[in-house]
Design a protein around this motif. Structure first.
Motif, short mmCIF file in Angstrom:
data_model
loop_
_atom_site.label_atom_id
_atom_site.label_comp_id
_atom_site.label_asym_id
_atom_site.label_seq_id
_atom_site.Cartn_x
_atom_site.Cartn_y
_atom_site.Cartn_z
N UNK A 51 13.71 4.51 -11.24
CA UNK A 51 13.35 3.09 -11.14
C UNK A 51 14.23 2.28 -12.07
N UNK A 52 14.71 1.14 -11.57
CA UNK A 52 15.43 0.18 -12.38
C UNK A 52 14.54 -1.05 -12.52
N UNK A 53 13.85 -1.14 -13.63
CA UNK A 53 12.88 -2.22 -13.79
C UNK A 53 13.54 -3.59 -13.84
N UNK A 54 14.76 -3.66 -14.31
CA UNK A 54 15.45 -4.95 -14.39
C UNK A 54 15.77 -5.51 -13.01
N UNK A 55 15.88 -4.61 -12.03
CA UNK A 55 16.19 -5.02 -10.66
C UNK A 55 14.98 -4.91 -9.73
N UNK A 56 13.84 -4.53 -10.28
CA UNK A 56 12.64 -4.32 -9.46
C UNK A 56 12.94 -3.38 -8.30
N UNK A 57 13.66 -2.31 -8.59
CA UNK A 57 14.14 -1.41 -7.54
C UNK A 57 13.74 0.03 -7.85
N UNK A 58 13.36 0.74 -6.81
CA UNK A 58 13.06 2.16 -6.93
C UNK A 58 13.96 2.94 -5.98
N UNK A 59 14.36 4.13 -6.42
CA UNK A 59 15.25 4.97 -5.65
C UNK A 59 14.58 6.33 -5.40
N UNK A 60 14.95 6.94 -4.29
CA UNK A 60 14.52 8.30 -4.02
C UNK A 60 15.74 9.11 -3.60
N UNK A 61 16.18 9.98 -4.49
CA UNK A 61 17.28 10.88 -4.18
C UNK A 61 16.70 12.13 -3.53
N UNK A 118 5.33 -4.96 -12.31
CA UNK A 118 5.16 -3.92 -11.30
C UNK A 118 4.55 -2.70 -11.97
N UNK A 119 3.34 -2.37 -11.60
CA UNK A 119 2.63 -1.27 -12.24
C UNK A 119 3.05 0.08 -11.70
N UNK A 120 3.42 0.12 -10.43
CA UNK A 120 3.72 1.38 -9.77
C UNK A 120 4.69 1.12 -8.63
N UNK A 121 5.62 2.05 -8.44
CA UNK A 121 6.47 2.04 -7.25
C UNK A 121 6.57 3.46 -6.74
N UNK A 122 6.55 3.60 -5.44
CA UNK A 122 6.60 4.94 -4.90
C UNK A 122 7.04 4.97 -3.46
#
Length: 121
Positions: free
Chosen positions: A71-81, A31-35
């Motif tokens: 971002x948690x790369x191990x879970x392929x997850x992104x968060x927005x607080x 995953x190159x980018x998450x947003x």
């Protein structure tokens, strides 16, 4: 294929907080980018915040100091607080990711289904 599943939207009063999550699953090599983007009625979709695979982040000026992307790369997850929310933050928030399905080849753009964030005054 790839799926992006978002969660965490909802309604909150001005000054409150919400945390959005987006998990990617499927055929993922990297995953190159998450947003996160958002779109309010009558407005164009705009980038809110993004994070690269190297950890570099960028934010829209309107959310700097209030929102934090992680971002948690191990879970392929992104968060927005999202803190200190304002009525003008009301929009549908979409998760976006640029994902390579294989070691060779380009990355492709994927979108989540969107989650509503409503901030009342």
């Amino acid at each position: 294929q790839v799926q992006l599943v978002e969660s965490g939207g909802g309604s909150v009063q001005a000054g409150g907080s919400l945390r959005l999550s987006c998990a990617a699953s499927g055929s993922i090599y990297s995953i190159d980018f998450m947003g996160w983007y958002r779109q309010a009625p009558g407005n164009q979709r705009e980038l809110v915040a993004g994070v690269t695979d190297g950890g570099a982040t960028n934010y829209a000026d309107s959310v700097k100091g209030r929102f934090t992307i992680s971002r948690d790369s191990t879970k392929h997850t992104v968060y927005l607080q999202m803190n200190s929310l304002k009525p003008e933050d009301t929009a549908i928030y979409y998760c976006n990711a640029v994902i390579k399905n294989f070691a060779v080849g380009p990355g492709y753009n994927y979108w989540g289904q969107g989650t509503q964030v409503t901030v009342s005054s």
